[in-house]
Design a protein around this motif. Structure first.
Motif, PDB file in Angstrom:
ATOM      1  N   THR A  29       0.833  -1.206   0.000  1.00 36.31           N
ATOM      2  CA  THR A  29       0.000   0.000   0.000  1.00 36.31           C
ATOM      3  C   THR A  29       0.864   1.251   0.000  1.00 36.31           C
ATOM      4  O   THR A  29       0.617   2.184  -0.777  1.00 36.31           O
ATOM      5  CB  THR A  29      -0.940  -0.002   1.226  1.00 36.31           C
ATOM      6  OG1 THR A  29      -1.759  -1.169   1.180  1.00 36.31           O
ATOM      7  CG2 THR A  29      -1.826   1.230   1.230  1.00 36.31           C
ATOM      8  N   CYS A  30       1.885   1.292   0.837  1.00 42.12           N
ATOM      9  CA  CYS A  30       2.770   2.468   0.893  1.00 42.12           C
ATOM     10  C   CYS A  30       3.501   2.688  -0.420  1.00 42.12           C
ATOM     11  O   CYS A  30       3.542   3.810  -0.940  1.00 42.12           O
ATOM     12  CB  CYS A  30       3.772   2.324   2.039  1.00 42.12           C
ATOM     13  SG  CYS A  30       3.032   2.460   3.664  1.00 42.12           S
ATOM     14  N   ILE A  31       4.074   1.618  -0.950  1.00 42.54           N
ATOM     15  CA  ILE A  31       4.813   1.748  -2.214  1.00 42.54           C
ATOM     16  C   ILE A  31       3.877   2.161  -3.334  1.00 42.54           C
ATOM     17  O   ILE A  31       4.217   3.027  -4.156  1.00 42.54           O
ATOM     18  CB  ILE A  31       5.551   0.432  -2.543  1.00 42.54           C
ATOM     19  CG1 ILE A  31       6.671   0.197  -1.539  1.00 42.54           C
ATOM     20  CG2 ILE A  31       6.090   0.456  -3.968  1.00 42.54           C
ATOM     21  CD1 ILE A  31       7.325  -1.163  -1.654  1.00 42.54           C
ATOM     22  N   ASP A  32       2.682   1.584  -3.371  1.00 41.63           N
ATOM     23  CA  ASP A  32       1.717   1.918  -4.421  1.00 41.63           C
ATOM     24  C   ASP A  32       1.298   3.381  -4.343  1.00 41.63           C
ATOM     25  O   ASP A  32       1.243   4.076  -5.364  1.00 41.63           O
ATOM     26  CB  ASP A  32       0.500   1.004  -4.312  1.00 41.63           C
ATOM     27  CG  ASP A  32      -0.480   1.204  -5.443  1.00 41.63           C
ATOM     28  OD1 ASP A  32      -0.023   1.323  -6.610  1.00 41.63           O
ATOM     29  OD2 ASP A  32      -1.698   1.227  -5.186  1.00 41.63           O
ATOM     30  N   VAL A  33       1.031   3.873  -3.144  1.00 40.48           N
ATOM     31  CA  VAL A  33       0.629   5.274  -2.985  1.00 40.48           C
ATOM     32  C   VAL A  33       1.763   6.202  -3.388  1.00 40.48           C
ATOM     33  O   VAL A  33       1.557   7.183  -4.113  1.00 40.48           O
ATOM     34  CB  VAL A  33       0.165   5.552  -1.538  1.00 40.48           C
ATOM     35  CG1 VAL A  33       0.032   7.043  -1.269  1.00 40.48           C
ATOM     36  CG2 VAL A  33      -1.148   4.848  -1.262  1.00 40.48           C
ATOM     37  N   LEU A  34       2.981   5.904  -2.944  1.00 38.57           N
ATOM     38  CA  LEU A  34       4.123   6.761  -3.285  1.00 38.57           C
ATOM     39  C   LEU A  34       4.384   6.773  -4.795  1.00 38.57           C
ATOM     40  O   LEU A  34       4.598   7.835  -5.387  1.00 38.57           O
ATOM     41  CB  LEU A  34       5.370   6.298  -2.539  1.00 38.57           C
ATOM     42  CG  LEU A  34       5.366   6.529  -1.030  1.00 38.57           C
ATOM     43  CD1 LEU A  34       6.597   5.902  -0.383  1.00 38.57           C
ATOM     44  CD2 LEU A  34       5.284   8.013  -0.720  1.00 38.57           C
ATOM     45  N   LYS A  49       1.480   8.724  -6.555  1.00 36.19           N
ATOM     46  CA  LYS A  49       1.445  10.171  -6.310  1.00 36.19           C
ATOM     47  C   LYS A  49       2.645  10.909  -6.917  1.00 36.19           C
ATOM     48  O   LYS A  49       2.502  11.978  -7.468  1.00 36.19           O
ATOM     49  CB  LYS A  49       1.381  10.468  -4.803  1.00 36.19           C
ATOM     50  CG  LYS A  49       0.109  10.024  -4.148  1.00 36.19           C
ATOM     51  CD  LYS A  49      -1.075  10.802  -4.680  1.00 36.19           C
ATOM     52  CE  LYS A  49      -2.353  10.307  -4.027  1.00 36.19           C
ATOM     53  NZ  LYS A  49      -3.532  10.879  -4.615  1.00 36.19           N
ATOM     54  N   PHE A  50       3.833  10.319  -6.778  1.00 34.45           N
ATOM     55  CA  PHE A  50       5.027  11.039  -7.223  1.00 34.45           C
ATOM     56  C   PHE A  50       5.436  10.730  -8.658  1.00 34.45           C
ATOM     57  O   PHE A  50       6.024  11.568  -9.334  1.00 34.45           O
ATOM     58  CB  PHE A  50       6.195  10.758  -6.266  1.00 34.45           C
ATOM     59  CG  PHE A  50       5.970  11.308  -4.896  1.00 34.45           C
ATOM     60  CD1 PHE A  50       5.761  12.660  -4.686  1.00 34.45           C
ATOM     61  CD2 PHE A  50       5.966  10.473  -3.799  1.00 34.45           C
ATOM     62  CE1 PHE A  50       5.552  13.181  -3.424  1.00 34.45           C
ATOM     63  CE2 PHE A  50       5.760  10.970  -2.524  1.00 34.45           C
ATOM     64  CZ  PHE A  50       5.552  12.327  -2.338  1.00 34.45           C
ATOM     65  N   PHE A  51       5.173   9.531  -9.125  1.00 37.02           N
ATOM     66  CA  PHE A  51       5.628   9.145 -10.461  1.00 37.02           C
ATOM     67  C   PHE A  51       4.483   8.753 -11.389  1.00 37.02           C
ATOM     68  O   PHE A  51       4.718   8.312 -12.502  1.00 37.02           O
ATOM     69  CB  PHE A  51       6.605   7.961 -10.358  1.00 37.02           C
ATOM     70  CG  PHE A  51       7.800   8.263  -9.498  1.00 37.02           C
ATOM     71  CD1 PHE A  51       8.787   9.137  -9.925  1.00 37.02           C
ATOM     72  CD2 PHE A  51       7.925   7.679  -8.245  1.00 37.02           C
ATOM     73  CE1 PHE A  51       9.885   9.421  -9.136  1.00 37.02           C
ATOM     74  CE2 PHE A  51       9.021   7.959  -7.447  1.00 37.02           C
ATOM     75  CZ  PHE A  51      10.001   8.828  -7.887  1.00 37.02           C
ATOM     76  N   THR A  52       3.243   8.900 -10.922  1.00 37.69           N
ATOM     77  CA  THR A  52       2.052   8.447 -11.652  1.00 37.69           C
ATOM     78  C   THR A  52       2.253   7.050 -12.247  1.00 37.69           C
ATOM     79  O   THR A  52       1.937   6.790 -13.404  1.00 37.69           O
ATOM     80  CB  THR A  52       1.629   9.443 -12.755  1.00 37.69           C
ATOM     81  OG1 THR A  52       2.660   9.562 -13.706  1.00 37.69           O
ATOM     82  CG2 THR A  52       1.256  10.789 -12.179  1.00 37.69           C
ATOM     83  N   LEU A  53       2.810   6.184 -11.432  1.00 33.69           N
ATOM     84  CA  LEU A  53       3.090   4.811 -11.854  1.00 33.69           C
ATOM     85  C   LEU A  53       2.632   3.842 -10.761  1.00 33.69           C
ATOM     86  O   LEU A  53       3.433   3.346  -9.986  1.00 33.69           O
ATOM     87  CB  LEU A  53       4.599   4.663 -12.103  1.00 33.69           C
ATOM     88  CG  LEU A  53       5.093   3.343 -12.666  1.00 33.69           C
ATOM     89  CD1 LEU A  53       4.578   3.142 -14.091  1.00 33.69           C
ATOM     90  CD2 LEU A  53       6.601   3.309 -12.648  1.00 33.69           C
TER      91      LEU A  53
END
Length: 164
Positions: free
Chosen positions: A31-36, A39-43
């Motif tokens: 969840t954390c990696i997916d959100v980051l 949000k930051f790389f639109t990936l």
């Protein structure tokens, strides 16, 4: 003899709980990696929802046994605690027998579901296409200590009825 069974069940439930803890950690990490990444790389991570969903299944099902042993579930016994000890034992034995029978059926049906998923080759709908059959098997495995706890409680309540 009964204390050895209780120790075995607690040890088994403790080991399975650690698998549940790993499920929670995987859930948090994905969840954390997916959100980051979103949000930051639109990936966003493809299939993150499936991984989180299956990790949640593992976390819940493998913690059931120890949760029941430690009494960390909702229980209302205001009326029952005011009854005589022998009557409490009878009610507890009936409730434990029903719980044991219910979870035996749950384990059996989960095994059947896993087997049918395995034969049919069922996969998740996401891009990951994860095989579904290991998860009913895992939930069934996590439910076995629950069966053992209810069986142990049934025996203990029968002893309480006999001894009065």
């Amino acid at each position: 003899m009964l204390s050895k069974f209780e120790k075995f069940n607690r040890r088994l439930s403790g080991w399975l709980e650690w698998i549940g803890v790993i499920g929670i950690l995987v859930m948090m990490l994905i969840t954390c990696i997916d959100v980051l990444l979103a949000k930051f790389f639109t990936l966003p991570i493809q299939g993150a929802i499936d991984v989180v969903m299956f990790s949640q299944l593992i976390a819940i099902s493998f913690a059931l046994g120890l949760t029941l042993i430690l009494g960390r579930h909702i229980q209302v016994d205001i009326f029952i605690s005011s009854l005589p000890r022998r009557t409490q034992g009878v009610i507890d034995s009936i409730a434990s027998l029903f719980g044991f029978a219910f979870f035996i059926i749950v384990v059996w049906q989960l095994y059947s579901l896993g087997h049918s998923f395995q034969i049919a080759g069922e996969k998740s709908m996401s891009q990951l296409r994860l095989s579904l059959f290991p998860f009913p098997y895992a939930i069934a495995l996590g439910s076995i200590p629950v069966c053992l706890v209810f069986f142990q409680r049934f025996i203990n309540s029968l002893i309480r009825v006999v001894k009065g």
